[in-house]
Scaffold this motif. Structure first.
Motif, PDB file in Angstrom:
ATOM      1  N   SER A 327       0.839  -1.205   0.000  1.00 40.50           N
ATOM      2  CA  SER A 327       0.000   0.000   0.000  1.00 40.50           C
ATOM      3  C   SER A 327       0.871   1.252   0.000  1.00 40.50           C
ATOM      4  O   SER A 327       1.819   1.346   0.771  1.00 40.50           O
ATOM      5  N   THR A 332      -5.322   2.217   3.350  1.00 40.77           N
ATOM      6  CA  THR A 332      -6.436   1.657   2.584  1.00 40.77           C
ATOM      7  C   THR A 332      -7.240   0.679   3.437  1.00 40.77           C
ATOM      8  O   THR A 332      -6.700  -0.323   3.932  1.00 40.77           O
ATOM      9  N   GLU A 456      -8.841   6.162 -15.134  1.00 41.00           N
ATOM     10  CA  GLU A 456      -9.050   7.028 -13.980  1.00 41.00           C
ATOM     11  C   GLU A 456      -8.761   8.496 -14.253  1.00 41.00           C
ATOM     12  O   GLU A 456      -9.382   9.351 -13.640  1.00 41.00           O
TER      13      GLU A 456
END
Ligand code: F6R
Length: 576
Positions: A327, A332, A456
């Motif tokens: 991560s 997260t 995205e």
């Protein structure tokens, strides 16, 4: 990334340094501090948390140094915040970068009776300078540098001297030239409010600023010629170092990330016979590359799980397994839940995390920090590269082999030099509504990452498939209206992907191939080719991700999308 500011002039230093630190906040940090000097005395105020916390008081003096810290060695805390002083409180230092041999130096200094007040690598610098000082501060700094290994920029203030010394070796440092006042800073954003005349120090240069002027020397003490440049940027441009977006800046920082990552050595406390990687999004794709690396190099079986799925499974753990959480943010929610699930079942956990002391970093049994520095653009770029680098190191470590790749950072620089070509391609393809991305083997996770980047930030629909899956369904999507980005670099399955490209062409599809230099054959079956330098098969993912990032970036930019803050997305996903 840490930030530095130094000031020497006719104004009160504290408010000025505080304002400078506020302009450096964008770089990301977890603690901040200031040291000023007046009446031959050093005054220090440093705290974990926001720069704003330092506004509650002020310190006297017309010279001083300040720092925002992004933790690498030692957790975020008041005691680990910079500046650091020697035992007699005569010298003060702020430092960016990493001192690789600090443990050895610390041990040596301890034996000589030096007491340390922090867990950082940086503190050794101030004690060495205090030891080396014989009436000439610059000379003490130059003598100290001879003992330091690593990449760094630092500034030094002495209680009774009207001067500040700054050095640069691998981390940026600029001198700001004012009228009866001068500055040192890690980037121009910190000084732009006061002066637009700056000197960009080169590596292995040492600057001495006084109220009246600036003197620059080599690390050998020889005088250096320098150019004063006028900065025309506004503050926002300065923070992006002239790049249009943070994402582009972060893409360009990747060679540096490789160099920083290669400086760290890795060791594990646990033994295991199978690894379960849990992660989300881009970090999950890094995990898929990690599986390929660890299975190929270390011959240890790896499974990779999307954390949001894994957390609701009833996994059949067995002893000798280790859960590896990857991560960037370390916050997260799904990845954290997966770690907690493993812990509840008594399974060992390891974190590969970018943000020091984040929740996952604190909860895993062992953490390895990636060396990306703060990532500001919402779309992950340099954090992915740092994750890959650490996974290479892990794979080699587990295999009991040395990981010392040559020229990797330069090869990344060579790929970045394709930017203009990729921008032209973006211009040619930006109006398409759908894209396919294909790849095999270690290039398949790259196809996934390329498609994710495009979706995205440009809001274009993109699907990624293992190239061999095409004829099991997605080939039906191929048409003139749906271009395919095909990762077809020379590896053991090159010929297979090549055939898939031919199948696409035979059905009227357009193909942008990412191929290895000198592959003339692929030109004849593709509409466009991006050629990457030849590297060992194992290192292909590191190079191949860059054109994918740049392609997505330029398409999003042409479409005038909010590249750094794409709609509906957050940088840190702390909720399910
Ligand atoms: C994509 C992206 C996300 C993150 C994901 C995991 O560009 O940034 O997919 O990779 O949200 O975030 P971390 O790594 O912070 O756990």
């Amino acid at each position: 990334m840490c930030g530095i500011i130094g000031y020497l002039g006719h104004k009160e230093a504290y408010p000025l340094l505080l304002a400078g630190l506020q302009q450096l906040e964008y770089r990301g940090y977890d603690s901040a501090g200031i040291c000023t000097s007046s009446d031959n005395t050093l005054h220090v105020h440093k705290l974990q948390g926001r720069v704003q916390n330092l506004t509650a008081m002020s310190l006297p003096g017309t010279r001083g140094i300040g720092h925002t810290r992004w933790s690498t060695h030692g957790r975020p805390s008041d005691r680990n915040a910079h500046p650091f002083a020697d035992g007699k409180n005569q010298f003060s230092v702020v430092h960016n970068g990493i001192i690789e041999n600090y443990l050895e130096l610390k041990e040596e200094l301890r034996k000589e009776g030096v007491q340390f007040s922090s867990d950082t690598d940086s503190e050794v610098i101030v004690h060495l300078i205090a030891q080396n000082y014989q009436g000439d501060l610059r000379q003490a700094v130059l003598d100290t540098i001879k003992r330091l290994q690593g990449a760094y920029a630092f500034c030094v203030l002495k209680n009774d001297r009207e001067e500040i010394i700054g050095v640069r070796n691998g981390s940026p440092l600029v001198v700001g030239i004012g009228v009866q006042e001068n500055f040192l800073a890690s980037d121009v954003s910190a000084v732009i409010e006061h002066t637009r005349n700056v000197i960009y120090l080169n590596d292995f240069e040492c600057a001495r600023i006084t109220r009246e002027g600036v003197d620059i020397r080599t690390f050998q003490g020889e005088p250096c010629p320098f150019n004063v440049k006028e900065v025309n940027w506004n503050l926002e441009q300065a923070q992006k170092q002239g790049y249009k977006h943070f994402m582009l800046k972060e893409i360009y920082e990747q060679p540096q990330v490789v160099e920083d990552s290669l400086r760290q050595s890795l060791s594990l406390k646990t033994k295991f016979s199978r690894l379960i990687i849990v992660a989300c999004g881009t970090a999950f794709y890094a995990g898929l590359v990690g599986k390929y690396l660890i299975e190929t190099v270390a011959k240890i079986p790896v499974t990779v799980e999307i954390a949001s799925e894994f957390r609701y499974k009833e996994p059949l753990f067995s002893a000798q397994e280790l859960v590896l959480a990857i991560s960037q943010s370390g916050e997260t929610a799904d990845t954290l839940a997966a770690v907690r699930l493993a812990k509840q079942q008594g399974i060992g956990t390891l974190g590969l995390i970018n943000v020091v002391d984040s929740t996952i970093a604190r909860e895993v049994d062992q953490v390895i920090y990636t060396r990306a520095g703060p990532e500001i653009g919402v779309a992950s770029t340099k954090a992915f590269t740092a994750q890959l680098l650490t996974l290479y190191q892990l794979a080699f470590y587990l295999a009991g082999k040395d990981f010392k790749p040559l020229h990797l950072a330069d090869q990344l620089r060579a790929v970045l030099s394709l930017n203009d070509q990729i921008k032209d391609l973006a211009q040619k393809y930006f109006h398409y509504q759908n894209f396919l991305y294909i790849g095999r083997n270690s290039q398949y996770p790259l196809a996934l990452e390329g498609a994710l980047k495009l979706k995205e930030i440009s809001y274009i629909h993109a699907e990624a498939y293992p190239a061999g899956e095409l004829k099991h369904g997605p080939l039906a999507l191929v048409s003139e209206e749906t271009p395919t980005v095909a990762l077809c670099l020379q590896d053991s399955v090159y010929q297979k992907t090549f055939s898939n490209i031919q199948e696409i062409k035979a059905r009227g599809g357009k193909v942008i191939a990412i191929a290895t230099e000198e592959d003339e054959k692929i030109r004849s079956i593709s509409d466009d080719v991006i050629y990457l330098p030849k590297v060992e098969e194992l290192f292909l993912p590191l190079l191949a991700v860059i054109p994918l990032q740049l392609f997505a970036y330029h398409i999003a930019d042409i479409k005038e999308c909010d590249v750094d803050k794409p709609r509906n997305l957050a940088k840190s996903v702390t909720v399910e």
